[in-house]
Enzyme design. Structure first.
Site, PDB file in Angstrom:
ATOM      1  N   LYS A  47      37.024 -39.267   5.100  1.00 52.41           N
ATOM      2  CA  LYS A  47      37.447 -40.417   4.305  1.00 52.41           C
ATOM      3  C   LYS A  47      37.512 -40.049   2.815  1.00 52.41           C
ATOM      4  CE  LYS A  47      38.406 -43.642   7.276  1.00 52.41           C
ATOM      5  NZ  LYS A  47      37.839 -43.335   8.522  1.00 52.41           N
ATOM      6  N   LYS A  78      47.631 -37.299  19.644  1.00 56.01           N
ATOM      7  CA  LYS A  78      47.363 -38.502  20.436  1.00 56.01           C
ATOM      8  C   LYS A  78      47.942 -39.732  19.759  1.00 56.01           C
ATOM      9  CE  LYS A  78      43.174 -40.046  18.296  1.00 56.01           C
ATOM     10  NZ  LYS A  78      42.863 -41.430  18.333  1.00 56.01           N
ATOM     11  N   LYS A 135      46.699 -45.547  15.601  1.00 57.39           N
ATOM     12  CA  LYS A 135      47.170 -46.592  14.690  1.00 57.39           C
ATOM     13  C   LYS A 135      47.792 -45.994  13.445  1.00 57.39           C
ATOM     14  CE  LYS A 135      43.311 -49.652  15.641  1.00 57.39           C
ATOM     15  NZ  LYS A 135      42.027 -49.056  15.286  1.00 57.39           N
TER      16      LYS A 135
HETATM   17  P1  ATP Z   1      42.824 -44.652  13.629  1.00 56.34           P
HETATM   18  O1  ATP Z   1      44.151 -43.939  13.641  1.00 56.34           O
HETATM   19  O2  ATP Z   1      42.669 -45.655  12.518  1.00 56.34           O
HETATM   20  O3  ATP Z   1      41.644 -43.733  13.816  1.00 56.34           O
HETATM   21  P2  ATP Z   1      42.892 -45.156  16.424  1.00 56.34           P
HETATM   22  O4  ATP Z   1      44.221 -45.537  16.946  1.00 56.34           O
HETATM   23  O5  ATP Z   1      42.451 -43.739  16.625  1.00 56.34           O
HETATM   24  O6  ATP Z   1      42.827 -45.591  14.917  1.00 56.34           O
HETATM   25  P3  ATP Z   1      40.299 -46.242  16.749  1.00 56.34           P
HETATM   26  O7  ATP Z   1      40.050 -47.595  16.166  1.00 56.34           O
HETATM   27  O8  ATP Z   1      39.854 -45.014  16.022  1.00 56.34           O
HETATM   28  O9  ATP Z   1      41.856 -46.132  17.074  1.00 56.34           O
HETATM   29  O10 ATP Z   1      39.688 -46.186  18.204  1.00 56.34           O
HETATM   30  C1  ATP Z   1      39.379 -47.329  18.993  1.00 56.34           C
HETATM   31  C2  ATP Z   1      39.061 -46.873  20.397  1.00 56.34           C
HETATM   32  O11 ATP Z   1      40.245 -46.396  21.044  1.00 56.34           O
HETATM   33  C3  ATP Z   1      38.068 -45.719  20.464  1.00 56.34           C
HETATM   34  O12 ATP Z   1      37.214 -45.925  21.581  1.00 56.34           O
HETATM   35  C4  ATP Z   1      38.935 -44.487  20.685  1.00 56.34           C
HETATM   36  O13 ATP Z   1      38.239 -43.465  21.382  1.00 56.34           O
HETATM   37  C5  ATP Z   1      40.066 -45.081  21.526  1.00 56.34           C
HETATM   38  N1  ATP Z   1      41.334 -44.342  21.337  1.00 56.34           N
HETATM   39  C6  ATP Z   1      42.106 -44.348  20.225  1.00 56.34           C
HETATM   40  N2  ATP Z   1      43.214 -43.610  20.397  1.00 56.34           N
HETATM   41  C7  ATP Z   1      43.147 -43.112  21.657  1.00 56.34           C
HETATM   42  C8  ATP Z   1      44.003 -42.281  22.451  1.00 56.34           C
HETATM   43  N3  ATP Z   1      45.175 -41.838  21.995  1.00 56.34           N
HETATM   44  N4  ATP Z   1      43.607 -41.979  23.697  1.00 56.34           N
HETATM   45  C9  ATP Z   1      42.450 -42.449  24.199  1.00 56.34           C
HETATM   46  N5  ATP Z   1      41.602 -43.236  23.513  1.00 56.34           N
HETATM   47  C10 ATP Z   1      41.932 -43.573  22.265  1.00 56.34           C
HETATM   48 MG    MG Z   2      40.608 -42.939  15.592  1.00 55.06          MG
END
Ligand code: ATP
Ligand code: MG
Length: 335
Positions: A115, A198, A201
């Site tokens: 961060k 992967k 968001k």
């Molecule tokens: P950011 O990009 O802000 O990190 P993110 O899309 O990775 O967001 P998180 O809020 O970090 O989402 O994760 C929320 C939950 O979703 C966590 O349990 C994380 O392990 C799961 N998760 C996020 N992206 C994936 C993915 N592509 N495959 C499997 N699990 C995921």
């Molecule tokens: Mg994440």
């Protein structure tokens, strides 16, 4: 007497639209857990302020995250769903727990260092103490299990440390040391549509399928997904981009459809256009009902508020018991 179900806590940051990775990596497990455990699932609105402090977006994001979780199958009758900021006991225990957290250990946390790199203009103290607040979210409910993705092991380790430190210093067993929990087959990683990495968001929007995407958007994103289509000899292993599409098919398509395309790859008769069309339709059939239900729920803000309120009442009652004991152990019980 029936044995009490074990307590599980998990939080979701309301920082954007939920996507297929969130669904298969987190929400799907929540839906299974609600049968087996006493689940406390919360929208981590305080946590979101460390990186997304925009009042204009907050309420909409919170309501949408709730709606999308319920639309996916979370049953508010079975799980305690609440907003973190409705639990006034959390900041008090957070303050107390900060006395047991060392600045040095917090500065070493990899997500903090990330961060600092990502938002050098806003290295707020909330970012530094994030792991303390996260630990308190868990410990205040006396959770014994926490569902964690592959990337979150270190934070849980800190929650265990804080539990241990508090218990030692005040000679108590108030806080169970929470353990990571996953159903054996549930640690999936949903690949992005651009061939590597992967879905996330914060990634390229075209490479991530959101639960709110309309049918044409879903079809279009899959149509544009990367496939390495250079001719290869039969029997060559799939390149990552093709494997990714097959992996997505395994989640939403019928088994014989998956087999058909795997065989078509093996003997090199595969037609990527057909494959994407098929995946597009199956994905639409999977996402559309969740999207429509979430849309309806988002209109019904009275219903969502009622759920949040009821969840907060239950979560507060449980948290208040913990806090009261913590205060007493520390010596903050004057009356
Ligand atoms: P950011 O990009 O802000 O990190 P993110 O899309 O990775 O967001 P998180 O809020 O970090 O989402 O994760 C929320 C939950 O979703 C966590 O349990 C994380 O392990 C799961 N998760 C996020 N992206 C994936 C993915 N592509 N495959 C499997 N699990 C995921
Ligand atoms: Mg994440």
């Amino acid at each position: 007497m029936a044995t009490e179900k074990e307590i599980v806590v998990s939080g979701i940051r309301p920082t954007g639209y939920l996507h297929l990775g969130n669904y298969f990596g987190a929400i799907r497990n929540y839906i299974r857990m609600q049968e087996d455990f006493n689940c406390y699932f919360f929208v981590a609105d305080w946590h979101s302020l460390t990186t997304h402090p925009n009042p204009k977006d907050l309420q909409g994001n919170v309501m949408r995250v709730l709606a999308e979780n319920i639309a996916s199958g979370l049953d508010p009758e079975k799980v305690t769903l609440y907003a973190q900021s409705d639990i006034a006991e959390i900041p008090e225990l957070y303050l107390l727990m900060n006395m047991l957290a060392y600045v040095g250990e917090l500065e070493k946390v990899p997500t903090f260092k990330d961060k600092v790199r990502l938002q050098p203009q806003n290295v707020n103290a909330g970012l530094l103490t994030y792991p303390v607040l996260m630990s308190v979210d868990i410990l205040i409910q006396r959770a014994v299990k926490v569902p964690v993705g592959k990337d979150q092991g270190q934070h849980l380790e800190m929650a265990r440390n804080f539990a241990q430190r508090f218990n030692r210093r005040y000679d108590t067993d108030l806080f169970p040391e929470p353990e990571a929990f996953n159903y054996g087959d549930s640690l999936v990683r949903i690949p992005s549509l651009d061939g590597s990495g992967k879905m996330s968001k914060s990634e390229n929007e075209m490479a991530t399928l959101y639960l709110a995407d309309d049918d044409d958007k879903i079809r279009n994103k899959i149509k544009k997904a990367k496939t390495d289509s250079a001719a290869v000899t039969p029997g060559t292993p799939m390149p990552e981009s093709v494997q990714n599409l097959v992996d997505l098919m395994k989640l939403v398509s019928a088994p014989d459809v998956v087999q058909f395309y795997e065989a078509a790859w093996d003997n090199q008769t595969i037609r990527f256009g057909d494959m994407k069309k098929q995946l597009g339709e199956d994905m639409v059939n999977f996402i559309a009902p969740i999207r429509e239900k979430a849309k309806d729920l988002q209109q019904d803000t009275d219903y969502l508020r009622k759920i949040m309120k009821a969840g907060a009442e239950k979560a507060r009652a449980n948290a208040a018991q913990t806090l009261q004991q913590a205060r007493k152990l520390i010596g903050l019980n004057y009356y």
